[in-house]
Design a protein around this motif. Structure first.
Motif, PDB file in Angstrom:
ATOM      1  N   GLY A   8       0.677  -1.111  -0.062  1.00 57.46           N
ATOM      2  CA  GLY A   8      -0.127  -0.103   0.000  1.00 57.46           C
ATOM      3  C   GLY A   8       0.820   1.223   0.083  1.00 57.46           C
ATOM      4  N   SER A   9       0.368   2.340   0.869  1.00 61.97           N
ATOM      5  CA  SER A   9       1.070   3.686   0.958  1.00 61.97           C
ATOM      6  C   SER A   9       2.305   3.448   1.772  1.00 61.97           C
ATOM      7  CB  SER A   9       0.117   4.680   1.194  1.00 61.97           C
ATOM      8  OG  SER A   9      -0.182   4.159   2.823  1.00 61.97           O
ATOM      9  N   GLY A  10       2.422   2.322   2.297  1.00 59.04           N
ATOM     10  CA  GLY A  10       3.778   2.189   3.413  1.00 59.04           C
ATOM     11  C   GLY A  10       4.999   1.711   2.593  1.00 59.04           C
ATOM     12  N   ILE A  11       4.869   1.605   1.264  1.00 61.63           N
ATOM     13  CA  ILE A  11       6.214   1.275   0.484  1.00 61.63           C
ATOM     14  C   ILE A  11       7.515   2.048   0.737  1.00 61.63           C
ATOM     15  CG2 ILE A  11       7.092   0.719  -1.863  1.00 61.63           C
ATOM     16  CD1 ILE A  11       4.304   0.223  -2.730  1.00 61.63           C
ATOM     17  N   VAL A  12       8.389   1.534   0.905  1.00 64.84           N
ATOM     18  CA  VAL A  12       9.763   2.062   1.019  1.00 64.84           C
ATOM     19  C   VAL A  12      10.802   1.304   0.194  1.00 64.84           C
ATOM     20  CG1 VAL A  12      11.755   2.291   2.953  1.00 64.84           C
ATOM     21  CG2 VAL A  12       9.313   2.128   3.563  1.00 64.84           C
ATOM     22  N   TRP A  13      11.633   2.268  -0.513  1.00 67.88           N
ATOM     23  CA  TRP A  13      12.591   1.907  -1.382  1.00 67.88           C
ATOM     24  C   TRP A  13      13.846   1.978  -1.049  1.00 67.88           C
ATOM     25  CZ3 TRP A  13      11.079   0.369  -6.366  1.00 67.88           C
ATOM     26  CH2 TRP A  13       9.896   0.816  -6.461  1.00 67.88           C
ATOM     27  N   ILE A  14      14.504   0.569  -1.055  1.00 68.39           N
ATOM     28  CA  ILE A  14      15.668   0.427  -0.399  1.00 68.39           C
ATOM     29  C   ILE A  14      16.653   0.051  -1.625  1.00 68.39           C
ATOM     30  CG2 ILE A  14      15.148  -0.179   1.675  1.00 68.39           C
ATOM     31  CD1 ILE A  14      15.416  -3.181   0.886  1.00 68.39           C
ATOM     32  N   GLU A  15      18.136   0.387  -1.700  1.00 66.30           N
ATOM     33  CA  GLU A  15      19.042  -0.020  -2.320  1.00 66.30           C
ATOM     34  C   GLU A  15      19.287  -1.512  -2.319  1.00 66.30           C
ATOM     35  OE1 GLU A  15      20.712   1.691  -5.139  1.00 66.30           O
ATOM     36  OE2 GLU A  15      19.079   3.148  -4.867  1.00 66.30           O
ATOM     37  N   MET A  16      19.502  -2.209  -3.449  1.00 69.10           N
ATOM     38  CA  MET A  16      19.961  -3.548  -3.292  1.00 69.10           C
ATOM     39  C   MET A  16      21.420  -3.480  -3.604  1.00 69.10           C
ATOM     40  SD  MET A  16      17.554  -6.091  -5.920  1.00 69.10           S
ATOM     41  CE  MET A  16      18.769  -7.246  -5.651  1.00 69.10           C
ATOM     42  N   PRO A  17      22.190  -4.269  -2.617  1.00 71.70           N
ATOM     43  CA  PRO A  17      23.754  -4.196  -2.764  1.00 71.70           C
ATOM     44  C   PRO A  17      24.241  -4.749  -3.953  1.00 71.70           C
ATOM     45  CG  PRO A  17      22.741  -5.259  -0.737  1.00 71.70           C
ATOM     46  CD  PRO A  17      21.557  -5.153  -1.481  1.00 71.70           C
ATOM     47  N   ASP A  18      25.196  -4.376  -4.640  1.00 74.08           N
ATOM     48  CA  ASP A  18      25.853  -4.670  -5.716  1.00 74.08           C
ATOM     49  C   ASP A  18      26.057  -6.085  -6.091  1.00 74.08           C
ATOM     50  OD1 ASP A  18      25.680  -2.227  -6.900  1.00 74.08           O
ATOM     51  OD2 ASP A  18      27.926  -1.936  -6.287  1.00 74.08           O
ATOM     52  N   ASP A  19      26.507  -6.866  -4.782  1.00 69.61           N
ATOM     53  CA  ASP A  19      26.492  -8.379  -5.140  1.00 69.61           C
ATOM     54  C   ASP A  19      25.424  -9.019  -5.193  1.00 69.61           C
ATOM     55  OD1 ASP A  19      26.001  -7.656  -2.444  1.00 69.61           O
ATOM     56  OD2 ASP A  19      26.817  -9.271  -1.396  1.00 69.61           O
ATOM     57  N   MET A  20      24.415  -8.417  -4.581  1.00 72.55           N
ATOM     58  CA  MET A  20      23.000  -9.180  -4.853  1.00 72.55           C
ATOM     59  C   MET A  20      22.698  -9.068  -6.136  1.00 72.55           C
ATOM     60  SD  MET A  20      20.760  -8.495  -1.377  1.00 72.55           S
ATOM     61  CE  MET A  20      19.137  -9.078  -1.928  1.00 72.55           C
ATOM     62  N   ARG A  21      22.918  -7.854  -6.931  1.00 70.92           N
ATOM     63  CA  ARG A  21      22.611  -7.711  -8.305  1.00 70.92           C
ATOM     64  C   ARG A  21      23.568  -8.322  -9.245  1.00 70.92           C
ATOM     65  NH1 ARG A  21      23.008  -1.510  -9.921  1.00 70.92           N
ATOM     66  NH2 ARG A  21      21.800  -2.739 -11.447  1.00 70.92           N
ATOM     67  N   GLN A  22      24.634  -8.584  -8.957  1.00 73.67           N
ATOM     68  CA  GLN A  22      25.644  -9.275  -9.643  1.00 73.67           C
ATOM     69  C   GLN A  22      25.016 -10.793  -9.395  1.00 73.67           C
ATOM     70  OE1 GLN A  22      29.427  -8.414  -8.098  1.00 73.67           O
ATOM     71  NE2 GLN A  22      29.687  -6.686  -9.216  1.00 73.67           N
ATOM     72  N   LYS A  23      24.469 -11.349  -8.514  1.00 74.75           N
ATOM     73  CA  LYS A  23      24.286 -12.802  -8.443  1.00 74.75           C
ATOM     74  C   LYS A  23      23.049 -12.946  -8.919  1.00 74.75           C
ATOM     75  CE  LYS A  23      22.879 -16.297  -4.989  1.00 74.75           C
ATOM     76  NZ  LYS A  23      21.894 -16.829  -5.932  1.00 74.75           N
ATOM     77  N   ALA A  24      21.976 -11.887  -8.952  1.00 74.54           N
ATOM     78  CA  ALA A  24      20.717 -11.844  -9.745  1.00 74.54           C
ATOM     79  C   ALA A  24      21.009 -12.018 -11.219  1.00 74.54           C
ATOM     80  CB  ALA A  24      19.964 -10.981  -9.452  1.00 74.54           C
ATOM     81  N   ARG A  25      21.921 -10.966 -11.810  1.00 77.78           N
ATOM     82  CA  ARG A  25      22.285 -11.250 -13.286  1.00 77.78           C
ATOM     83  C   ARG A  25      23.215 -12.493 -13.604  1.00 77.78           C
ATOM     84  NH1 ARG A  25      22.994  -7.302 -16.997  1.00 77.78           N
ATOM     85  NH2 ARG A  25      22.797  -5.554 -15.496  1.00 77.78           N
ATOM     86  N   ALA A  26      23.707 -13.025 -12.497  1.00 74.62           N
ATOM     87  CA  ALA A  26      24.298 -14.389 -13.058  1.00 74.62           C
ATOM     88  C   ALA A  26      23.371 -15.449 -12.957  1.00 74.62           C
ATOM     89  CB  ALA A  26      25.335 -14.794 -12.151  1.00 74.62           C
ATOM     90  N   ASP A  27      22.313 -15.558 -12.306  1.00 75.43           N
ATOM     91  CA  ASP A  27      21.380 -16.377 -12.219  1.00 75.43           C
ATOM     92  C   ASP A  27      20.476 -16.280 -13.342  1.00 75.43           C
ATOM     93  OD1 ASP A  27      22.028 -17.061  -9.705  1.00 75.43           O
ATOM     94  OD2 ASP A  27      20.555 -16.196  -8.677  1.00 75.43           O
ATOM     95  N   VAL A  28      20.055 -15.027 -13.824  1.00 77.95           N
ATOM     96  CA  VAL A  28      19.379 -15.096 -15.122  1.00 77.95           C
ATOM     97  C   VAL A  28      20.150 -15.286 -16.356  1.00 77.95           C
ATOM     98  CG1 VAL A  28      18.543 -13.119 -16.552  1.00 77.95           C
ATOM     99  CG2 VAL A  28      18.176 -13.029 -14.206  1.00 77.95           C
TER     100      VAL A  28
END
Length: 84
Positions: A8-28
């Motif tokens: 709902g209106s309680g959404i908070v945006w947080i930054e994903m750490p670079d290592d999580m992004r790299q792992k996600a990219r490698a998984d894809v």
């Protein structure tokens, strides 16, 4: 990269750490590579199934009988047999 957390209106945006992004990219990349490698196998299996369904029709089985044996709806068998 930002990630939405909350509802709902309680959404908070947080930054994903670079290592999580790299792992996600490698998984894809791994998943896509595996999908591309097995594509030919899936296509061969589809063609073999279609040919088998056609042979069953030539042997006198109805679409419903083939469907019952394959665990499919008869209309799906008709779609498979109709594709070439």
């Amino acid at each position: 990269m930002q990630l939405a957390v909350g509802k709902g209106s309680g959404i908070v945006w947080i930054e994903m750490p670079d290592d999580m992004r790299q792992k996600a990219r490698a998984d894809v990349q791994r998943a896509q590579s595996k999908f591309e490698r097995t594509g030919d196998e899936h296509e061969k299996a589809r063609e073999a199934r279609r040919e088998t369904f056609e042979r069953a029709r030539e042997a006198g089985l109805t679409l419903r009988e083939i469907a019952d044996a394959a665990g499919l709806h008869w209309s799906r068998v008709g779609e498979v047999v109709g594709k070439k």
